[in-house]
Design an enzyme around this catalytic site. Sequence first.
Site, PDB file in Angstrom:
ATOM      1  N   ASN A 137     -64.126 -16.029   6.252  1.00  0.00           N
ATOM      2  CA  ASN A 137     -65.621 -15.871   7.135  1.00  0.00           C
ATOM      3  C   ASN A 137     -65.342 -17.380   8.353  1.00  0.00           C
ATOM      4  O   ASN A 137     -65.744 -18.361   7.089  1.00  0.00           O
ATOM      5  CB  ASN A 137     -66.462 -15.991   5.840  1.00  0.00           C
ATOM      6  CG  ASN A 137     -68.322 -15.771   7.340  1.00  0.00           C
ATOM      7  OD1 ASN A 137     -67.429 -16.060   8.541  1.00  0.00           O
ATOM      8  ND2 ASN A 137     -69.296 -16.105   6.478  1.00  0.00           N
ATOM      9  N   TRP A 138     -64.772 -17.687   8.990  1.00  0.00           N
ATOM     10  CA  TRP A 138     -65.191 -18.635   9.741  1.00  0.00           C
ATOM     11  C   TRP A 138     -66.237 -19.593  10.311  1.00  0.00           C
ATOM     12  O   TRP A 138     -66.686 -20.368  11.121  1.00  0.00           O
ATOM     13  CB  TRP A 138     -64.016 -18.328  11.323  1.00  0.00           C
ATOM     14  CG  TRP A 138     -62.901 -18.590  10.678  1.00  0.00           C
ATOM     15  CD1 TRP A 138     -62.440 -18.331   9.121  1.00  0.00           C
ATOM     16  CD2 TRP A 138     -61.678 -17.110  11.300  1.00  0.00           C
ATOM     17  NE1 TRP A 138     -60.867 -17.672   9.414  1.00  0.00           N
ATOM     18  CE2 TRP A 138     -60.576 -17.638  10.895  1.00  0.00           C
ATOM     19  CE3 TRP A 138     -61.153 -17.809  13.142  1.00  0.00           C
ATOM     20  CZ2 TRP A 138     -58.977 -17.781  11.142  1.00  0.00           C
ATOM     21  CZ3 TRP A 138     -60.217 -17.886  13.113  1.00  0.00           C
ATOM     22  CH2 TRP A 138     -59.106 -17.118  13.101  1.00  0.00           C
ATOM     23  N   LYS A 139     -67.374 -18.618  10.756  1.00  0.00           N
ATOM     24  CA  LYS A 139     -68.591 -18.224  10.353  1.00  0.00           C
ATOM     25  C   LYS A 139     -68.638 -18.721  12.131  1.00  0.00           C
ATOM     26  O   LYS A 139     -67.451 -18.426  12.991  1.00  0.00           O
ATOM     27  CB  LYS A 139     -69.279 -19.601   9.963  1.00  0.00           C
ATOM     28  CG  LYS A 139     -69.505 -19.030   8.710  1.00  0.00           C
ATOM     29  CD  LYS A 139     -70.198 -19.849   7.480  1.00  0.00           C
ATOM     30  CE  LYS A 139     -69.984 -19.120   6.168  1.00  0.00           C
ATOM     31  NZ  LYS A 139     -71.065 -20.055   5.055  1.00  0.00           N
TER      32      LYS A 139
ATOM     33  N   HIS B 281     -74.889 -10.922   5.158  1.00  0.00           N
ATOM     34  CA  HIS B 281     -74.604 -12.384   5.405  1.00  0.00           C
ATOM     35  C   HIS B 281     -75.992 -13.334   4.582  1.00  0.00           C
ATOM     36  O   HIS B 281     -76.582 -12.739   5.619  1.00  0.00           O
ATOM     37  CB  HIS B 281     -74.011 -13.075   6.050  1.00  0.00           C
ATOM     38  CG  HIS B 281     -73.466 -14.493   5.420  1.00  0.00           C
ATOM     39  ND1 HIS B 281     -73.805 -15.442   5.592  1.00  0.00           N
ATOM     40  CD2 HIS B 281     -71.777 -14.597   4.435  1.00  0.00           C
ATOM     41  CE1 HIS B 281     -73.624 -16.577   4.801  1.00  0.00           C
ATOM     42  NE2 HIS B 281     -72.413 -16.122   4.262  1.00  0.00           N
TER      43      HIS B 281
ATOM     44  N   GLU C  90     -72.495 -13.341  -3.050  1.00  0.00           N
ATOM     45  CA  GLU C  90     -72.299 -14.895  -2.498  1.00  0.00           C
ATOM     46  C   GLU C  90     -74.392 -15.472  -3.144  1.00  0.00           C
ATOM     47  O   GLU C  90     -75.206 -15.162  -2.154  1.00  0.00           O
ATOM     48  CB  GLU C  90     -72.817 -15.660  -1.251  1.00  0.00           C
ATOM     49  CG  GLU C  90     -71.085 -14.627  -0.753  1.00  0.00           C
ATOM     50  CD  GLU C  90     -70.885 -15.241   0.965  1.00  0.00           C
ATOM     51  OE1 GLU C  90     -69.591 -15.524   0.943  1.00  0.00           O
ATOM     52  OE2 GLU C  90     -71.933 -15.204   1.924  1.00  0.00           O
TER      53      GLU C  90
ATOM     54  N   SER D  38     -68.707 -21.741  -1.346  1.00  0.00           N
ATOM     55  CA  SER D  38     -67.917 -23.238  -2.488  1.00  0.00           C
ATOM     56  C   SER D  38     -66.786 -22.693  -2.950  1.00  0.00           C
ATOM     57  O   SER D  38     -66.298 -24.073  -3.747  1.00  0.00           O
ATOM     58  CB  SER D  38     -68.227 -24.195  -3.023  1.00  0.00           C
ATOM     59  OG  SER D  38     -69.753 -24.687  -2.346  1.00  0.00           O
TER      60      SER D  38
ATOM     61  N   GLY E  89     -66.180 -19.369   3.131  1.00  0.00           N
ATOM     62  CA  GLY E  89     -66.475 -20.022   4.126  1.00  0.00           C
ATOM     63  C   GLY E  89     -65.495 -21.332   4.844  1.00  0.00           C
ATOM     64  O   GLY E  89     -64.147 -20.962   5.288  1.00  0.00           O
ATOM     65  N   GLY E  90     -66.031 -22.688   4.370  1.00  0.00           N
ATOM     66  CA  GLY E  90     -65.033 -23.197   4.583  1.00  0.00           C
ATOM     67  C   GLY E  90     -63.346 -24.133   3.836  1.00  0.00           C
ATOM     68  O   GLY E  90     -62.881 -24.505   5.184  1.00  0.00           O
TER      69      GLY E  90
HETATM   70  P1  13P Z   1     -68.312 -22.113   1.692  1.00  0.00           P
HETATM   71  O1  13P Z   1     -66.732 -20.925   0.809  1.00  0.00           O
HETATM   72  O2  13P Z   1     -67.885 -22.632   2.808  1.00  0.00           O
HETATM   73  O3  13P Z   1     -69.436 -22.045   0.818  1.00  0.00           O
HETATM   74  O4  13P Z   1     -68.611 -19.870   2.420  1.00  0.00           O
HETATM   75  C1  13P Z   1     -68.888 -19.055   1.827  1.00  0.00           C
HETATM   76  C2  13P Z   1     -69.811 -18.179   2.741  1.00  0.00           C
HETATM   77  O5  13P Z   1     -70.648 -18.270   2.788  1.00  0.00           O
HETATM   78  C3  13P Z   1     -68.758 -16.606   3.055  1.00  0.00           C
HETATM   79  O6  13P Z   1     -69.427 -16.084   3.346  1.00  0.00           O
END
Ligand code: 13P
Length: 256
Positions: free
Chosen positions: A8-10, A93, A165, A214, A235-236
């Site tokens: 998820n690149w947000k 989300h 999550e 994470s 995410g990150g």
């Molecule tokens: P992180 O992996 O950065 O904690 O993000 C998780 C997330 O929200 C994926 O949708």
Amino acid sequence: MKTYIVGNWKMNLTVGESSIYLHKLLKRLKQARGLEVVVAPSLIAIQSLSLQVDRHKIKLAAQNFYHQDYGAYTGEVSISQLRTLVDYAIVGHSERRYIFKETDKDIRAKVAAAIRNGVTPILCIGETASERDFGETKDVLRDQLFGGLSDVSAEDLKKVIIAYEPVWAISSVKGARLASPDDIATSVDLIHKQLKARFGKEVEEQIPVLYGGSVNPSNAGAYLTIPGVNGLLIGGSSLIADHFVDIIDLAKRLRS
Ligand code: 13P
């Protein structure tokens, strides 16, 4: 059941950066049986990436959309407009729930819209730190799960993916903590039990449950081997090509 690795690149990467990154990923990934690699770019990049992507290796997901199919909704994009470009869509989300105040009713309408348009919804659920501290995790998971799924028919439930999550474990949340495999196992087990109690074993067995929060190359192996976890929502670490590819390679090794 497949293993899902979803990035998820947000709200990150420009259209150009997204294209360069996808090019890099496509070069480094081989098609792998049983593994579904998905990336969710920013909406603005989806159309061009859909022309560039090799769907045998990587599928695209929308991060968000509006639940109506068309009409006078200035500024919105519907899943019926996205359906030829993406195979998946993230719904519910925690950033949508808490920053944009989406309710279970909104989320339910989006799950239904995705299914109606042949797109697989990835329904995110998870408790906040204070809900966990007050012992409300079980109730929150149940409410978010059935709040999101109550309009879905038994047949269509098999087209849904759940992502657990915990909000307190998401890297961008202030004071985020790493969830232990035991924490996750307990919640994922609760999710499977709730699905089974409500929809029956046959349906429950076909619904993948992913973990997100994470995830990085050093903890992905431990998270992927938790019973009942069928993949990861990242995410990150999904923004760093080396890390994302390392996690995919790890998932591949664990399957073989
Ligand atoms: P992180 O992996 O950065 O904690 O993000 C998780 C997330 O929200 C994926 O949708």
